[in-house]
Scaffold this active site. Structure first.
Site, PDB file in Angstrom:
ATOM      1  CG  HIS A   1      -4.595  -5.677  13.045  1.00  0.00           C
ATOM      2  ND1 HIS A   1      -4.531  -4.413  12.524  1.00  0.00           N
ATOM      3  CD2 HIS A   1      -4.076  -6.489  12.085  1.00  0.00           C
ATOM      4  CE1 HIS A   1      -4.004  -4.455  11.312  1.00  0.00           C
ATOM      5  NE2 HIS A   1      -3.720  -5.702  11.028  1.00  0.00           N
TER       6      HIS A   1
ATOM      7  CG  ASP B   1      -4.644  -1.220  13.255  1.00  0.00           C
ATOM      8  OD1 ASP B   1      -5.294  -1.946  12.471  1.00  0.00           O
ATOM      9  OD2 ASP B   1      -4.177  -1.625  14.322  1.00  0.00           O
ATOM     10  CG  HIS B   2      -6.805  -2.677   7.603  1.00  0.00           C
ATOM     11  ND1 HIS B   2      -5.523  -3.150   7.599  1.00  0.00           N
ATOM     12  CD2 HIS B   2      -7.601  -3.760   7.652  1.00  0.00           C
ATOM     13  CE1 HIS B   2      -5.559  -4.463   7.639  1.00  0.00           C
ATOM     14  NE2 HIS B   2      -6.801  -4.866   7.669  1.00  0.00           N
TER      15      HIS B   2
HETATM   16  P1  NAD Z   1       3.641  -2.764  -3.656  1.00  0.00           P
HETATM   17  O1  NAD Z   1       4.986  -3.400  -3.683  1.00  0.00           O
HETATM   18  O2  NAD Z   1       2.540  -3.328  -4.462  1.00  0.00           O
HETATM   19  O3  NAD Z   1       3.818  -1.237  -4.096  1.00  0.00           O
HETATM   20  C1  NAD Z   1       4.930  -0.458  -3.749  1.00  0.00           C
HETATM   21  C2  NAD Z   1       4.933   0.828  -4.554  1.00  0.00           C
HETATM   22  O4  NAD Z   1       6.113   1.570  -4.232  1.00  0.00           O
HETATM   23  C3  NAD Z   1       4.943   0.631  -6.064  1.00  0.00           C
HETATM   24  O5  NAD Z   1       4.092   1.611  -6.615  1.00  0.00           O
HETATM   25  C4  NAD Z   1       6.403   0.925  -6.437  1.00  0.00           C
HETATM   26  O6  NAD Z   1       6.563   1.390  -7.746  1.00  0.00           O
HETATM   27  C5  NAD Z   1       6.750   2.002  -5.450  1.00  0.00           C
HETATM   28  N1  NAD Z   1       8.183   2.187  -5.219  1.00  0.00           N
HETATM   29  C6  NAD Z   1       9.079   1.273  -4.773  1.00  0.00           C
HETATM   30  N2  NAD Z   1      10.325   1.841  -4.674  1.00  0.00           N
HETATM   31  C7  NAD Z   1      10.189   3.132  -5.047  1.00  0.00           C
HETATM   32  C8  NAD Z   1      11.080   4.243  -5.145  1.00  0.00           C
HETATM   33  N3  NAD Z   1      12.379   4.165  -4.827  1.00  0.00           N
HETATM   34  N4  NAD Z   1      10.579   5.432  -5.550  1.00  0.00           N
HETATM   35  C9  NAD Z   1       9.290   5.561  -5.876  1.00  0.00           C
HETATM   36  N5  NAD Z   1       8.385   4.560  -5.785  1.00  0.00           N
HETATM   37  C10 NAD Z   1       8.836   3.359  -5.401  1.00  0.00           C
HETATM   38  O7  NAD Z   1       3.251  -2.634  -2.116  1.00  0.00           O
HETATM   39  P2  NAD Z   1       1.778  -2.556  -1.471  1.00  0.00           P
HETATM   40  O8  NAD Z   1       1.275  -3.929  -1.284  1.00  0.00           O
HETATM   41  O9  NAD Z   1       0.942  -1.607  -2.241  1.00  0.00           O
HETATM   42  O10 NAD Z   1       2.087  -1.990  -0.022  1.00  0.00           O
HETATM   43  C11 NAD Z   1       2.416  -0.630   0.223  1.00  0.00           C
HETATM   44  C12 NAD Z   1       2.427  -0.379   1.725  1.00  0.00           C
HETATM   45  O11 NAD Z   1       1.147  -0.675   2.247  1.00  0.00           O
HETATM   46  C13 NAD Z   1       3.404  -1.250   2.522  1.00  0.00           C
HETATM   47  O12 NAD Z   1       3.851  -0.511   3.630  1.00  0.00           O
HETATM   48  C14 NAD Z   1       2.537  -2.407   3.004  1.00  0.00           C
HETATM   49  O13 NAD Z   1       3.039  -2.998   4.181  1.00  0.00           O
HETATM   50  C15 NAD Z   1       1.244  -1.649   3.286  1.00  0.00           C
HETATM   51  N6  NAD Z   1       0.049  -2.497   3.271  1.00  0.00           N
HETATM   52  C16 NAD Z   1      -0.365  -3.098   2.107  1.00  0.00           C
HETATM   53  C17 NAD Z   1      -1.523  -3.852   2.106  1.00  0.00           C
HETATM   54  C18 NAD Z   1      -2.045  -4.478   0.842  1.00  0.00           C
HETATM   55  O14 NAD Z   1      -3.155  -5.011   0.891  1.00  0.00           O
HETATM   56  N7  NAD Z   1      -1.317  -4.450  -0.256  1.00  0.00           N
HETATM   57  C19 NAD Z   1      -2.257  -4.015   3.293  1.00  0.00           C
HETATM   58  C20 NAD Z   1      -1.811  -3.400   4.449  1.00  0.00           C
HETATM   59  C21 NAD Z   1      -0.660  -2.639   4.414  1.00  0.00           C
END
Ligand code: NAD
Length: 493
Positions: free
Chosen positions: A241, A178-179
């Site tokens: 949060h 939980d950042h």
């Molecule tokens: P994103 O969609 O940008 O990235 C997803 C990644 O998963 C990509 O690298 C994609 O290639 C990979 N992927 C998808 N299906 C796949 C498969 N079958 N096999 C291998 N790789 C696969 O998502 P994100 O924004 O980076 O978010 C990732 C996680 O972090 C999520 O759970 C999201 O809720 C959480 N999160 C993200 C943020 C943010 O700022 N982006 C903030 C808080 C939480």
């Protein structure tokens, strides 16, 4: 003693947004500070076919604003390796295992492995199972799993996910992010309470009238409409949060400031949160959705016009309410909260309003004395303020309110560690204080599920607040019916 940490990081979702925006810069900051030096390596995995060289270019691009020199950035990136990998394909884990073992030997990583699941939660179960079944977990070093939110979308799904993960990892190997818990000023709540006798002595229902927590965002859902429309503010913000911040404010003093002791107290606080009956939900909570508006000539879209959002969406982009904690310390003290998108300002702050003096001896034209308020600013400003009443200079006995304030300078804030950097370092140290334990997740979902079910049974008139306001007027009424008002009103300034 050297501060160098030794580990192999395997980042699932290595081509994703989170990895590029947060994880690579955080690892670089740790590298600059010497926490990562020679003995570390990173494997980035995702489905795309990338070469190591291309991956390293991406990594270097993601740290552009932080680099000491191009050579230093290249040195750092030379520790990164890319492995194309479909998380559902068992054979791919064999290749990953071979690469992990090669890097383990090359960088003398002592079998220490940190797996970061930076991808959709629907894959968390299958990845953790395959890591175990395909022998990627080592016997000689540590094996730790960092998981991004959301952890389930209700109690049932969270429990199922937890059972899947627990089949491969022990609770003490699981680090649920939980950042907010990595933020300097959230961690500072414990310092305010336990390093200042004047506050902890008054930290109870005899001296505190109410507590107000605001997590406000000025932006809309931007390109995340598809995800957000299935989540909403309740699941996206309250379940994690806000309840985490409340548990830090409400917990009993731990015997030591260490993970087990703090968690025990946080869990007890969360378990004392009053669960509403479905018919009480509307007495305690208010939901909202932003509509279009025009601010200083700029046209802002309403939520329903955002990309990937249903035109008749019932998803809430705002939630406010009152939480009661039924224990000796907090009985009768409301914890008000509000959070939403497209509000007036971006800002997170906690206002702790103390009870008034028992008798007003001053001459304020029959006005009551304003209460003392301790404010903890979390972001973007970091600091504190304390409002005190003093006598106005001159004849007579009139008072005025003074604000003692300390706001960290922009420079200190910019140089302070980033939340993800702190959390990754905590995980390398095996310190789970700032991660959420399963028992906390379970209590939070049980609380949130009641609200969700009650809301899902009713259609509401949305939108009900214009972009740029502080939410629907009903959010003010949650406080005014108890005789209070929001202390922080950026919309009225
Ligand atoms: P994103 O969609 O940008 O990235 C997803 C990644 O998963 C990509 O690298 C994609 O290639 C990979 N992927 C998808 N299906 C796949 C498969 N079958 N096999 C291998 N790789 C696969 O998502 P994100 O924004 O980076 O978010 C990732 C996680 O972090 C999520 O759970 C999201 O809720 C959480 N999160 C993200 C943020 C943010 O700022 N982006 C903030 C808080 C939480």
């Amino acid at each position: 003693m050297s501060k160098e940490k030794i580990a192999l990081f395997t980042i699932f979702g290595g081509t994703g947004d989170l990895a590029k925006r947060k994880l690579y810069p955080s690892l670089y900051r740790l590298y600059k500070k010497g926490y990562l030096a020679e003995k570390f390596a990173v494997i980035g995995t995702a489905r795309r076919e990338w070469t190591d060289d291309y991956y390293r270019e991406i990594v270097v691009n993601s740290i552009q604003d932080l680099v000491e020199s191009p050579e230093h950035a290249q040195e750092f990136a030379s520790h990164f390796y890319y492995q194309s990998h479909n998380v559902t394909d068992i054979e791919h884990y064999d290749i990953l295992k071979l690469l992990s073992e090669t890097l383990d030997t090359r960088y003398q990583l002592e079998g220490n492995r940190l797996f970061y699941l930076a991808m959709s939660p629907k894959f968390f179960g299958v990845i953790s199972q395959n890591l175990k079944d395909c022998n990627l977990l080592t016997a000689e070093g540590f094996n730790r799993l960092i998981i991004e939110k959301p952890f389930g979308h209700d109690y049932e799904s969270a429990l199922e996910l937890n059972n899947q993960i627990r089949a491969s990892f022990e609770e003490n190997q699981i680090y649920r992010i939980d950042h907010y818990l990595g933020k300097e000023m959230v961690q500072n709540i414990s310092a305010v309470r336990f390093a200042n006798n004047m506050f902890e002595a008054m930290w109870n229902n005899r001296y505190i009238d109410n507590i107000q927590i605001t997590l406000s965002e000025s932006i809309g859902v931007e390109e995340r409409g598809g995800y957000y429309d299935t989540s909403g503010a309740l699941r996206d913000m309250l379940q994690n949060h806000i309840l985490q911040v409340i548990s830090l404010l409400a917990m009993e003093p731990p015997t030591r400031l260490q993970d087990k002791e703090i968690r025990t107290e946080k869990i007890k606080a969360l378990q004392a949160v009053r669960l509403f009956k479905p018919e009480e939900v509307s007495d305690y909570l208010v939901r909202g959705q932003y509509g279009p508006s025009s601010i200083s000539g700029e046209e802002l879209k309403g939520y329903r016009e955002e990309f990937n959002v249903a035109p008749d969406s019932q998803t809430e982009t705002f939630v406010a309410g009152k939480i009661m904690i039924d224990n000796f310390r907090w009985s009768g003290v409301p914890f008000y909260f509000r959070t939403g998108k497209r509000l007036t300002n971006k800002g997170t702050q906690i206002d702790i309003e103390f009870k008034n003096v028992p008798l007003n001896l001053f001459d304020n034209n029959d006005e009551p004395l304003p209460p003392n308020v301790l404010t903890i600013y979390i972001q973007p400003i970091e600091g504190f303020s304390l409002e005190l009443n003093t006598k106005k200079v001159g004849l007579g006995l009139e008072t005025e309110t003074l604000q003692l304030e300390h706001k960290h300078s922009a420079e200190t804030t910019a140089n302070s560690s980033e939340a993800y950097e702190k959390l990754i370092l905590d995980c390398l140290n095996g310190d789970s204080t700032n991660f959420t334990h399963w028992d906390e997740v379970a209590s939070s979902w049980k609380f949130v599920d009641i609200i969700r079910k009650a809301w899902d049974n009713e259609i509401v008139e949305f939108p009900n607040y214009p972009s740029g306001s502080m939410g629907p007027v009903e959010s003010d009424q949650v406080l005014t019916k108890d005789g209070f008002k929001w202390h922080w009103c950026p919309d009225k300034q």
